[in-house]
Scaffold this motif. Structure first.
Motif, PDB file in Angstrom:
ATOM      1  N   PHE A  22      -1.680  -3.693   1.201  1.00  0.00           N
ATOM      2  CA  PHE A  22      -1.798  -4.985   1.878  1.00  0.00           C
ATOM      3  C   PHE A  22      -2.163  -4.804   3.353  1.00  0.00           C
ATOM      4  O   PHE A  22      -1.495  -4.075   4.075  1.00  0.00           O
ATOM      5  CB  PHE A  22      -0.484  -5.751   1.748  1.00  0.00           C
ATOM      6  CG  PHE A  22      -0.569  -7.139   2.299  1.00  0.00           C
ATOM      7  CD1 PHE A  22      -1.183  -8.150   1.577  1.00  0.00           C
ATOM      8  CD2 PHE A  22      -0.055  -7.443   3.553  1.00  0.00           C
ATOM      9  CE1 PHE A  22      -1.278  -9.433   2.082  1.00  0.00           C
ATOM     10  CE2 PHE A  22      -0.144  -8.713   4.066  1.00  0.00           C
ATOM     11  CZ  PHE A  22      -0.751  -9.724   3.330  1.00  0.00           C
ATOM     12  N   LYS A 511      -0.698 -13.668   3.288  1.00  0.00           N
ATOM     13  CA  LYS A 511      -2.146 -13.734   3.196  1.00  0.00           C
ATOM     14  C   LYS A 511      -2.717 -14.702   4.242  1.00  0.00           C
ATOM     15  O   LYS A 511      -2.065 -15.685   4.619  1.00  0.00           O
ATOM     16  CB  LYS A 511      -2.564 -14.150   1.787  1.00  0.00           C
ATOM     17  CG  LYS A 511      -2.227 -13.106   0.725  1.00  0.00           C
ATOM     18  CD  LYS A 511      -2.588 -13.578  -0.666  1.00  0.00           C
ATOM     19  CE  LYS A 511      -2.199 -12.530  -1.718  1.00  0.00           C
ATOM     20  NZ  LYS A 511      -2.448 -13.019  -3.102  1.00  0.00           N
ATOM     21  N   GLU A 576       5.103  -7.934   2.599  1.00  0.00           N
ATOM     22  CA  GLU A 576       3.703  -7.734   2.282  1.00  0.00           C
ATOM     23  C   GLU A 576       3.312  -8.561   1.057  1.00  0.00           C
ATOM     24  O   GLU A 576       4.133  -8.832   0.163  1.00  0.00           O
ATOM     25  CB  GLU A 576       3.366  -6.254   2.077  1.00  0.00           C
ATOM     26  CG  GLU A 576       3.962  -5.587   0.871  1.00  0.00           C
ATOM     27  CD  GLU A 576       3.524  -4.123   0.776  1.00  0.00           C
ATOM     28  OE1 GLU A 576       3.393  -3.470   1.820  1.00  0.00           O
ATOM     29  OE2 GLU A 576       3.310  -3.649  -0.341  1.00  0.00           O
ATOM     30  N   ASN A 577       2.053  -8.984   1.079  1.00  0.00           N
ATOM     31  CA  ASN A 577       1.467  -9.694  -0.060  1.00  0.00           C
ATOM     32  C   ASN A 577       2.258 -10.947  -0.449  1.00  0.00           C
ATOM     33  O   ASN A 577       2.513 -11.208  -1.617  1.00  0.00           O
ATOM     34  CB  ASN A 577       1.338  -8.753  -1.254  1.00  0.00           C
ATOM     35  CG  ASN A 577       0.250  -9.215  -2.212  1.00  0.00           C
ATOM     36  OD1 ASN A 577      -0.689  -9.911  -1.812  1.00  0.00           O
ATOM     37  ND2 ASN A 577       0.372  -8.824  -3.466  1.00  0.00           N
TER      38      ASN A 577
END
Length: 810
Positions: A22, A511, A576-577
Motif C-alpha cells: 500500500f 485510499k 493501510e489499505n
C-alpha cells in the motif's frame, strides 16, 4: 535514537516495509480536478453564481506615463445608463496602498499617475460592459512630467526603488586583470507577461457587522486579507478571502491581485451590495506587472582551459514605478548568478531601476532565471573564445562535492548531484555524436544552420524572507471514514491539492478517494504564506502530514486499547489499505473512526511546519537562504533560417531532479510546462513599450506565447533518480520554478547556430528574447565581424590580444 532523526527513520522504515504494497505517495495519479477541467465543470471565481443585486466594476486607466492629474470630469460617465457610482482615491476610508513590502503603490492614483494603464478611478454599473464603456468616457486633464522608461535610463539617472545590492568574494578585479584571457560586454534579457488563462478577478460580498467576503483569484489569500482590511479600515477578522482554484498564476497573482480585491471590496463596502471586478485581457495586461527585464554589464578573466578565475556582473532591472517584490527578486538573482558554478572571486551588483512603467512583480523563478542567465552567457562566450565545447567548460567550473562547494553568499552546497545528472543526460541524449552531426550539417548548408547546447540548473528552494517558510493545515476525519483537508496553499493547476491529499491518505493508510481538499480560506488557516517560491508542496504537505500524523497516533492509541486485548501497543497498530491492523485483527478504517467518536476521541487536528536551518542577513547578503537545491539539465537542438530569422526547436532532452517524486505524472507535466514557458520567454515573448510609455504588446494579437506548433516535435523529459538529502515531504523536491531554466539550452543552441556562420570564431551578440528580428541582427553582426577579421588577416599582418571586444573573439 536522535529525536530529530526519529520521524525520518520511521518514515523511511514505513516506505521500505510498504514497498510494493500500500502506497499513496511516490505514485502517479491524475490531478484531483482533471475531470472537472476537461468537462468544464471546475468552478473558477468568474463561475461563482452571482448574489442578487450584484454590480460590476471597471477601472479608468491613465493615458500618460508620468503626469499630474489636473482634473477628472465624470459627467459623461455618470450620464451613461446603468452607471451607479464612480469612486476615486478620495473615497477610500482606510489606506490607499497595496504595496506588498513598501507603502508606495496606491490602489487608485492620487494626484499623480506614474505609468500608462495606472488605475485612477473606478466605475460601478449594472453590467460589466456598461462599466467598461463608461470608464472610457471620463475626461482627464494632465500636466505631463518627465518619464523614465528603460532600466538603462533609470540607471543613468540613478533612479531606483530600493538601495543597490552588492555581493563580493575574493579579489575579482585583481584576478580578472591577471588572467590569461579576458572578456567584457553587455546584454539585454527581456521580461515576460504571465499570461495566465484566467485573468485577475475579485468578487466581494458584504457580510454582517462590517464583514467582507472576497472570492479572489490569488496566490496569497492572507496578504489580500490584510490589504482589504487596511483599505476599509477594519480588523483582519472582518475580512474573509477564499480561493478554490486559479486558472494559472505564475507569480502574477501573488501581490498584484491586491488591487482588484481592494477595489471590489471598496465598492461593495460603499454601496452595501455585491460587486464583481473582472478586467478584460487588454486592461489586465496594461495594469499588471511582468517578469523583470534585466540589463547586464560583465567582465570575466579565465584560463586556457576555460576555468573562471574572476568575474563581475552589474545587473539592472526594470522595476516599474513602485518596489512591489523587486527587492526579493533582485536578491534571488544575485544568489543565482553562480548557477552550478564555483566562482572563487566574484563581484555582483544589483540595481533596481525605477521607471514609469507597470511595477514588475513575481514570476516563476523570481529572479533566479535572470541571475543564472548571465553566467551561462559568459561561459558560452568563454568556450567559443577558446574553441572548446561549452559542456567541457561548464564541467570544469562546476561546484565540487567536498571542496569548491561554498556559494558567494556563504551557503555550503551539500547535496550536489550535477555531475552525475550531466553524465546521465550527456549519454542518453547522445550529445557528443549529435554535436558532430550538427557541424557536418552546417558545413553542407548555407541558409539553414543548426545549433545544439547542453545547460545545467542549480536552483535554491525556500523564500528569501525566512519567516515566510511556514505553513498550517487542518485535517478532519468524519464518522464515515471520509477525510477533509484545508491548508494555506492555493491551487493554480500545479497539482498542490492532489499532492497534499496523497500525503494525508498515505499517512492515514487510506485510499486517495477518501480525502477531499477544500478551498483555501483565511478563516480556516490563518497567517499563511504565498504559494510561491516552489514551496507549496514542501510547506503545506509537511503541515498536513503533521496534522494527519497526530490523528493516526490518536487512533492507534485507541485501537490498541480497544482491539488489542491488552497485548498491543500503539506502535503495533498498522494503517493501510483502508484497514487498521491490531495484531491479527483487521478492522475497517471507518469502523475504528466511528468507535473512536463514541469514545470521545478528537477526530480533527491542526498541523504546522516551519522549514529548518534557514537564516539570512539581507544587509550582508550572507547566510543559508535555501533549504536545499534542485538540479537539472537540458539538451536542445535547433535550426534557424539565416534569411528570415525563423527558428525551430527540433529536439529537447530534459533530465530534472525532483527528489523522490510525490507524483511523477504531475512532476513531469510541470517540467514540460516550465520548459515551454521558459522557451517562450527566451524566444518569442517580446514586451514593447512605445515612446509614449504605452505597452503595445497588451493582447494575444500582439504578444506571442508558444503554441502547440512551437513545441519541440521530439520532447523527452525524464526525472532524475534521487532522494532529497534534506527531510522534505517524503524526500521529494520542489518542481514549480527550477524547470524554467532548462530552456537556456534553446537560447544557447540558437547562439551556436548563428556562430556557425562565422566558423564558430565570433560570439554572436544575441539578446533575449531571440525573436526573428534579433536572430537576423546577430547573423548580420557575425557576418560583419567575420569579414572584418578576414580583412585584418589579409592586411598588414595580424595582431593578438587577451581582451576580446564584445561579440568578436580575439
Amino acid at each position: 535514537m536522535n529525536q530529530q532523526a526519529e520521524p525520518f527513520l520511521t518514515e523511511l522504515a514505513r516506505d521500505e516495509r510498504e514497498g510494493a504494497a500500500f502506497r499513496q505517495v511516490h505514485v502517479s495519479r491524475p490531478h484531483e480536478s482533471a475531470h472537472l477541467h476537461v468537462s468544464g465543470r471546475a468552478t473558477y471565481t468568474d463561475d461563482i453564481p452571482l448574489v442578487a443585486g450584484t454590480l460590476h466594476a471597471a477601472l479608468g486607466l491613465s493615458a500618460k506615463p508620468h503626469a499630474k492629474i489636473v482634473s477628472m470630469n465624470f459627467e459623461a460617465v455618470r450620464a451613461t445608463p446603468g452607471v451607479v457610482a464612480v469612486f476615486t482615491a478620495d473615497d477610500i476610508p482606510g489606506a490607499n496602498d497595496c504595496g506588498p513590502i513598501l507603502h508606495d503603490d496606491p490602489i487608485l492614483a492620487d494626484g499623480v499617475v506614474q505609468y500608462v494603464g495606472q488605475p485612477m478611478f473606478m466605475v460601478v454599473a449594472t453590467s460589466h460592459e456598461t462599466a467598461r464603456l463608461a470608464a472610457r468616457r471620463a475626461q482627464v486633464e494632465y500636466e505631463e512630467l518627465p518619464a523614465v522608461l528603460t532600466s538603462q535610463a533609470a540607471r543613468a539617472a540613478n533612479q531606483s526603488v530600493l538601495p543597490p545590492m552588492r555581493l563580493a568574494r575574493g579579489e575579482p578585479a585583481h584576478k580578472i586583470a591577471r588572467a590569461p584571457h579576458r572578456d567584457a560586454g553587455e546584454l539585454l534579457l527581456g521580461g515576460q507577461e504571465q499570461f495566465y488563462l484566467e485573468g485577475q478577478i475579485a468578487y466581494a460580498v458584504p457580510k454582517d457587522d462590517e464583514g467582507m467576503h472576497v472570492w479572489c483569484s490569488t496566490q496569497h489569500p492572507t496578504e489580500m486579507q490584510h490589504h482589504v482590511a487596511h483599505v476599509l479600515g477594519v480588523a483582519s477578522h472582518n475580512v474573509l478571502i477564499e480561493c478554490r482554484r486559479m486558472g494559472g498564476g505564475f507569480g502574477g497573482k501573488e501581490s498584484q491581485s491586491a488591487l482588484f480585491a481592494c477595489c471590489a471590496a471598496l465598492a461593495a463596502w460603499k454601496l452595501l451590495c455585491p460587486v464583481k471586478l473582472r478586467p478584460d485581457r487588454d486592461d489586465d495586461m496594461m495594469i499588471t506587472g511582468k517578469r523583470h527585464d534585466f540589463h547586464y554589464r560583465y567582465e570575466v578573466g579565465y584560463g586556457d582551459d576555460g576555468t573562471i578565475e574572476g568575474v563581475s556582473v552589474d545587473m539592472t532591472s526594470r522595476c516599474g514605478f513602485s518596489a512591489d517584490l523587486s527587492g526579493p527578486v533582485m536578491t534571488r538573482a544575485v544568489c543565482h548568478f553562480d548557477n552550478a558554478y564555483w566562482l572563487p572571486d566574484v563581484a555582483i551588483e544589483g540595481f533596481c531601476g525605477k521607471t514609469n512603467t507597470q511595477s514588475n512583480t513575481a514570476f516563476r523563478g523570481f529572479g533566479g532565471p535572470q541571475g543564472a542567465f548571465a553566467i551561462e552567457y559568459i561561459i558560452d562566450n568563454v568556450a567559443r573564445s577558446l574553441k572548446l565545447d561549452p559542456l567541457d567548460v561548464r564541467r570544469r567550473n562546476f561546484y565540487g562535492k567536498t571542496e569548491r562547494n561554498v556559494t558567494p553568499y556563504g551557503q555550503t552546497v551539500e547535496d550536489n548531484v550535477i555531475h552525475e545528472l550531466i553524465d546521465e543526460l550527456e549519454a542518453t541524449s547522445e550529445y557528443r555524436r549529435r554535436r558532430e552531426q550538427v557541424r557536418e550539417f552546417n558545413a553542407r548548408n548555407t541558409v539553414l544552420k543548426k545549433g545544439i547546447a547542453l545547460t545545467p540548473v542549480k536552483f535554491g528552494i525556500a523564500f528569501n524572507v525566512t519567516h515566510f517558510n511556514q505553513a498550517g493545515a487542518l485535517v478532519h476525519i468524519y464518522t464515515d471514514g471520509s477525510v477533509l483537508v484545508n491548508h494555506g496553499g492555493t491551487e493554480m493547476g500545479q497539482g498542490l491539492n492532489t499532492k497534499v491529499a496523497q500525503v494525508v491518505a498515505h499517512e492515514l493508510g487510506i485510499k486517495f478517494p477518501r480525502v477531499r481538499v477544500t478551498a483555501t480560506d483565511t478563516s480556516k488557516v490563518a497567517n499563511t504564506s504565498a504559494t510561491a517560491a516552489s514551496t507549496g508542496s514542501d510547506l503545506n504537505g509537511k503541515a498536513a502530514q503533521d496534522a494527519a500524523r497526530q490523528l493516526r497516533d490518536r487512533l492507534a492509541t485507541f485501537a490498541a486499547d480497544r482491539f488489542g486485548a491488552g497485548q498491543a501497543t500503539p506502535g503495533d497498530v498498522i494503517f493501510e489499505n483502508d484497514t487498521v491492523y491490531v495484531g491479527e485483527t483487521a478492522i475497517p478504517f471507518e469502523e475504528v473512526v466511528a468507535k473512536a467518536y463514541l469514545a470521545r476521541v478528537q477526530l480533527w487536528s491542526d498541523g504546522f511546519y516551519a522549514t529548518p536551518k534557514l537564516y539570512w542577513d539581507q544587509q550582508k547578503l550572507q547566510g543559508r537562504p535555501f533549504f536545499y537545491y534542485s538540479y537539472g539539465a537540458a539538451v536542445s537542438e535547433v535550426v534557424i533560417d539565416t534569411l528570415t530569422g525563423e527558428m525551430r526547436v527540433l529536439r529537447a532532452d530534459a533530465l530534472h531532479d525532483v527528489g523522490a517524486s510525490l507524483n511523477p505524472a504531475l512532476d513531469i507535466g510541470q517540467v514540460e510546462g516550465g520548459f515551454i514557458q521558459g522557451m517562450g520567454w527566451l524566444t518569442t515573448e517580446e514586451l514593447w513599450w512605445n515612446a509614449g510609455g504605452k505597452l503595445m504588446t497588451h493582447a494575444p494579437s500582439t504578444y506571442k506565447i508558444p503554441t502547440v506548433n512551437d513545441c519541440p516535435p521530439d520532447l523527452r523529459v525524464r526525472l532524475f533518480n534521487n532522494r532529497n538529502a534534506e527531510d522534505s515531504i517524503h524526500r521529494s523536491k520542489a518542481v514549480g520554478e527550477p524547470p524554467l531554466l532548462l530552456p537556456f539550452s534553446v537560447f544557447f543552441a540558437i547562439r551556436d547556430a548563428i556562430a556557425s556562420i562565422g566558423d564558430y570564431a565570433v560570439n554572436p551578440p544575441l539578446n533575449a528574447p531571440a525573436t526573428g528580428e534579433e536572430i537576423l541582427k546577430a547573423v548580420a553582426a557575425v557576418r560583419a565581424a567575420r569579414a572584418g577579421q578576414a580583412g585584418l588577416a589579409s592586411g598588414a599582418g595580424s595582431r593578438s590580444h587577451n581582451a576580446a571586444s564584445p561579440g568578436v573573439l580575439a
